[in-house]
Motif scaffolding. Structure first.
Motif, short mmCIF file in Angstrom:
data_model
loop_
_atom_site.label_atom_id
_atom_site.label_comp_id
_atom_site.label_asym_id
_atom_site.label_seq_id
_atom_site.Cartn_x
_atom_site.Cartn_y
_atom_site.Cartn_z
N VAL A 125 0.81 -1.27 -0.09
CA VAL A 125 -0.02 0.16 -0.20
C VAL A 125 0.82 1.28 0.04
CG1 VAL A 125 -1.69 1.29 1.44
CG2 VAL A 125 -1.98 -1.17 1.08
N ARG A 126 1.67 1.39 1.05
CA ARG A 126 2.70 2.61 1.03
C ARG A 126 3.58 2.76 -0.26
NH1 ARG A 126 5.92 -0.93 4.46
NH2 ARG A 126 4.53 -0.48 6.28
N ASP A 127 4.05 1.68 -0.84
CA ASP A 127 4.84 1.54 -1.98
C ASP A 127 3.96 2.21 -3.22
OD1 ASP A 127 6.25 -0.05 -0.23
OD2 ASP A 127 7.37 -0.56 -1.85
N PHE A 128 2.56 1.94 -3.35
CA PHE A 128 1.91 2.43 -4.51
C PHE A 128 1.53 3.71 -4.56
CE2 PHE A 128 -2.30 2.63 -6.63
CZ PHE A 128 -1.73 2.26 -7.90
N SER A 260 5.48 0.97 9.92
CA SER A 260 5.40 2.10 9.14
C SER A 260 6.52 1.91 7.82
CB SER A 260 5.30 3.39 9.56
OG SER A 260 6.80 3.55 10.20
N MET A 261 6.72 2.72 7.18
CA MET A 261 8.12 2.39 6.12
C MET A 261 9.09 1.87 6.73
SD MET A 261 9.79 5.37 3.95
CE MET A 261 11.40 4.96 3.09
N VAL A 262 9.61 2.45 8.00
CA VAL A 262 10.51 1.70 8.98
C VAL A 262 10.08 0.46 9.24
CG1 VAL A 262 12.42 1.75 10.69
CG2 VAL A 262 11.76 3.95 9.32
N ASP A 263 10.00 -0.69 8.56
CA ASP A 263 9.11 -1.91 9.00
C ASP A 263 9.90 -2.85 9.87
OD1 ASP A 263 10.52 -2.76 7.15
OD2 ASP A 263 8.59 -3.28 5.97
N ARG A 264 10.92 -2.53 10.45
CA ARG A 264 11.91 -3.23 11.27
C ARG A 264 12.20 -2.59 12.77
NH1 ARG A 264 14.51 -6.96 7.31
NH2 ARG A 264 16.42 -7.51 8.89
N TYR A 445 20.18 1.11 4.95
CA TYR A 445 18.80 0.81 4.96
C TYR A 445 18.08 1.61 5.91
CZ TYR A 445 14.86 -2.76 4.75
OH TYR A 445 13.64 -3.47 4.39
N HIS A 446 17.23 1.16 7.04
CA HIS A 446 16.49 2.30 7.70
C HIS A 446 17.54 2.84 8.99
CE1 HIS A 446 13.26 -1.00 7.14
NE2 HIS A 446 13.17 0.13 6.30
N ASN A 447 18.51 2.55 8.87
CA ASN A 447 19.72 3.19 9.84
C ASN A 447 20.49 4.25 9.34
OD1 ASN A 447 20.87 3.69 12.10
ND2 ASN A 447 21.89 1.72 12.41
N PHE A 506 15.48 -1.87 -9.50
CA PHE A 506 14.14 -1.66 -9.93
C PHE A 506 13.13 -1.66 -8.99
CE2 PHE A 506 16.93 -3.34 -13.44
CZ PHE A 506 16.61 -2.29 -14.58
N GLN A 507 13.52 -0.71 -7.76
CA GLN A 507 12.41 -0.78 -6.92
C GLN A 507 11.17 0.30 -7.25
OE1 GLN A 507 12.73 -2.27 -3.84
NE2 GLN A 507 10.92 -1.12 -2.94
N THR A 508 10.10 -0.09 -7.53
CA THR A 508 9.18 0.60 -8.09
C THR A 508 9.07 2.19 -7.47
OG1 THR A 508 8.11 -1.21 -8.72
CG2 THR A 508 6.72 0.72 -9.00
#
Ligand code: GLC
Length: 550
Positions: A125-128, A260-264, A445-447, A506-508
């Motif tokens: 959902v968030r990526d779309f 959320s976006m930071v999913d870890r 990554y998230h860090n 190729f991350q959308t």
């Protein structure tokens, strides 16, 4: 320019929202006449300086496009578009997912070289969201409408983690379309957190869904979708998850790490800025779309009250600038009763060293988190950009955030826009906070990694604050590398110089984020889809400098 169609049976519409008066919302339905202001008119009133009238006159006209494969930006401009734009459109279209012949979303990454697909072949959902905005800006709303309806259907599913049933309103983090080539059938599998790493439900999905529904409505002028009983119910279900009364003493939303976006796990549990800013934006978006019928009114009342409390809390307690930092530095602790200045009992010794050097004399930002005796001083890009777009930040605060970005360009943007957070955590702190997560090592990554997707939010914030030149600088950086590096998900390193260790190619959303940024700069009226003007009725920020002495 086409006017939005007159809706049936509702007394409040999107176009009224810019001058929406919270106090009046409770008792008086607005006059219908006002609705006749066109969406484009409103979009333009949301723009600040930085563009000439001519730029603004090139407003987007809803539904006026008939080219399907050619990006609108090609047609409109006489100058040559950057060659990356065509490549990006091609890559974005390749990522489209179909359900029974209809486009319903885009997969997270189309990376065939990667050995591990994990869940990157799903529609998140968030990526779309950036994909959806790109399609809307290009006059292709159907995929967005299908996505909104499909996810609404999924919301209706019963959701369980082991034997525990999740709230009715929870929206999925992602879904996957399964094609059966033999039977020629398509089915959907959705993930509400029960398969996600860490088993956390996505708090942001529902908020993004509401924000996207408003963007769709605003871009197309089609009020019929948001006014369907199904969409109205979907909005109410999402809201009832976060507006229910409980033990809370704060108007902010209490969350688990990784929601959320930071999913870890990254130490963002509690009251993360990303969720608070999205919560605020979703509340304001919902307010513009909820009907004033019996069920709607009950929610409208709750939203209005919550918005007042939330904006007060965020603008006062999450805001950090030089003076506020100095105030906290001089805080007394263990204060009891209503007169306490240091309300959350923050220990000045817990202020990290880096923030004293980082904070410019001019500039400021919303900190990552505020809860009892815990202030997370880290900068998070998404939350601060959404705070600007939703007008959670006052105009002064928005300007201060942009000042900080300019002042701390090397730290926050470096060689690749944009740091997800700053600074990174390392050594012992990394062990404790992330639980030794090997993907979230320092500056990765998230860090403290750099995420190209954030470019679209930065660009929108730049346009809104009248500083498009900042966005142009960031776009130049992206154009020098992103395509050559095959659109990675994130970059590593202090300056964001290296393609991320485990980044998908190729991350959308890296692709779509670039397109959205380009289209917004070309036609700044697009920003109206994703921006809300300041609500004049909300109380101005109260300066707390009680412990500041000269
Ligand atoms: C990563 C990101 C998350 C994103 C997902 C799919 O897990 O942290 O925000 O939604 O990938 O791209």
């Amino acid at each position: 320019m086409e006017c939005p169609k007159e809706p049936l049976g509702s007394q409040c519409s999107l176009s009224e929202m810019d001058d929406f008066d919270l106090t009046r919302a409770l008792d008086k339905p607005r006059l219908k006449i006002e609705r006749k202001r066109s969406f484009d008119e409103r979009s333009m009133s949301e723009l600040s300086t930085g563009y000439s009238r001519h730029d603004l006159d090139m407003a987007h006209s809803p539904g006026s496009r008939s080219f399907v494969d050619t990006p609108l930006s090609y047609v409109r401009n006489s100058f040559e578009p950057h060659p990356m734009v065509a490549e990006a459109w091609e890559a974005l279209r390749r990522s489209m997912v179909f359900f029974r012949g209809q486009p319903v979303g885009t997969i997270a990454a189309y990376d065939h070289a990667s050995e591990e697909v994990l869940n990157y072949d799903q529609v998140f959902v968030r990526d779309f969201v950036p994909s959806a905005l790109a399609f809307l800006m290009n006059g292709e709303p159907d995929i967005v409408k299908n996505f909104l309806l499909k996810t609404l259907q999924l919301q209706g599913w019963e959701k369980r983690v082991d034997r525990f049933k999740l709230g009715e309103g929870v929206m999925p983090a992602s879904f996957k379309v399964l094609h059966d080539p033999v039977r020629k059938t398509d089915t959907i599998a959705a993930d509400f957190g029960e398969s996600a790493i860490g088993r956390v439900a996505p708090v942001d999905s529902g908020f993004w869904w509401i924000i996207l529904l408003r963007a769709y409505t605003k871009s197309t002028g089609d009020l019929t979708l948001s006014e369907t009983p199904e969409c109205q119910r979907g909005i109410r279900l999402i809201l009832s998850l976060c507006l229910s009364e409980g033990f809370d003493t704060f108007p902010t939303l209490l969350c688990a790490d990784g929601c959320s976006m930071v999913d870890r796990r990254m130490g963002v549990y509690g009251y993360p800025i990303e969720i608070q800013a999205l919560f605020f934006m979703a509340l304001r978006s919902a307010l513009s779309m909820l009907k004033h019928d019996e069920e709607g009114r009950e929610f409208i009342e709750k939203i209005v009250k919550r918005l007042h409390a939330l904006s007060f809390h965020m603008r006062n307690y999450f805001w950090l600038d030089f003076q506020q930092l100095n105030d906290i530095y001089r805080y007394k602790t263990e204060e009891y009763s209503h007169t306490a200045v240091n309300k959350f009992n923050v220990m000045p010794d817990s202020i990290p060293d880096w923030v004293f050097d980082f904070m410019p004399l001019r500039g400021g930002y919303f900190v990552g988190n505020v809860s009892p005796a815990r202030m997370d001083f880290r900068w998070f890009s998404l939350g601060n950009c959404v705070a600007i777009l939703s007008s959670l930040a006052t105009p002064d605060q928005s300007m201060a955030i942009m000042d900080l970005l300019e002042h701390r360009w090397e730290e926050l943007i470096g060689e690749m826009p944009l740091k997800i957070c700053y600074p990174c955590i390392e050594s012992h702190e990394w062990r404790i906070v992330t639980g030794c997560d090997p993907k979230n090592t320092r500056w990765s990554y998230h860090n403290g990694g750099s995420w190209p997707v954030l470019l679209w939010m930065l660009t929108a914030a730049c346009i809104k604050t009248g500083r498009p030149q900042i966005a142009r600088r960031a776009i130049d950086l992206i154009e020098s590398r992103l395509h050559r590096d095959c659109w990675p998900e994130y970059y590593d390193g202090k300056l964001g110089r290296y393609v991320g260790k485990q980044a998908r190619k190729f991350q959308t959303w890296s692709i779509a984020g670039y397109l959205v940024a380009k289209m917004m700069l070309e036609d700044p009226s697009h920003i109206g889809m994703i921006s809300l003007e300041e609500d004049k009725q909300m109380k101005p920020v109260i300066k707390r400098s009680a412990s500041w002495t000269c």
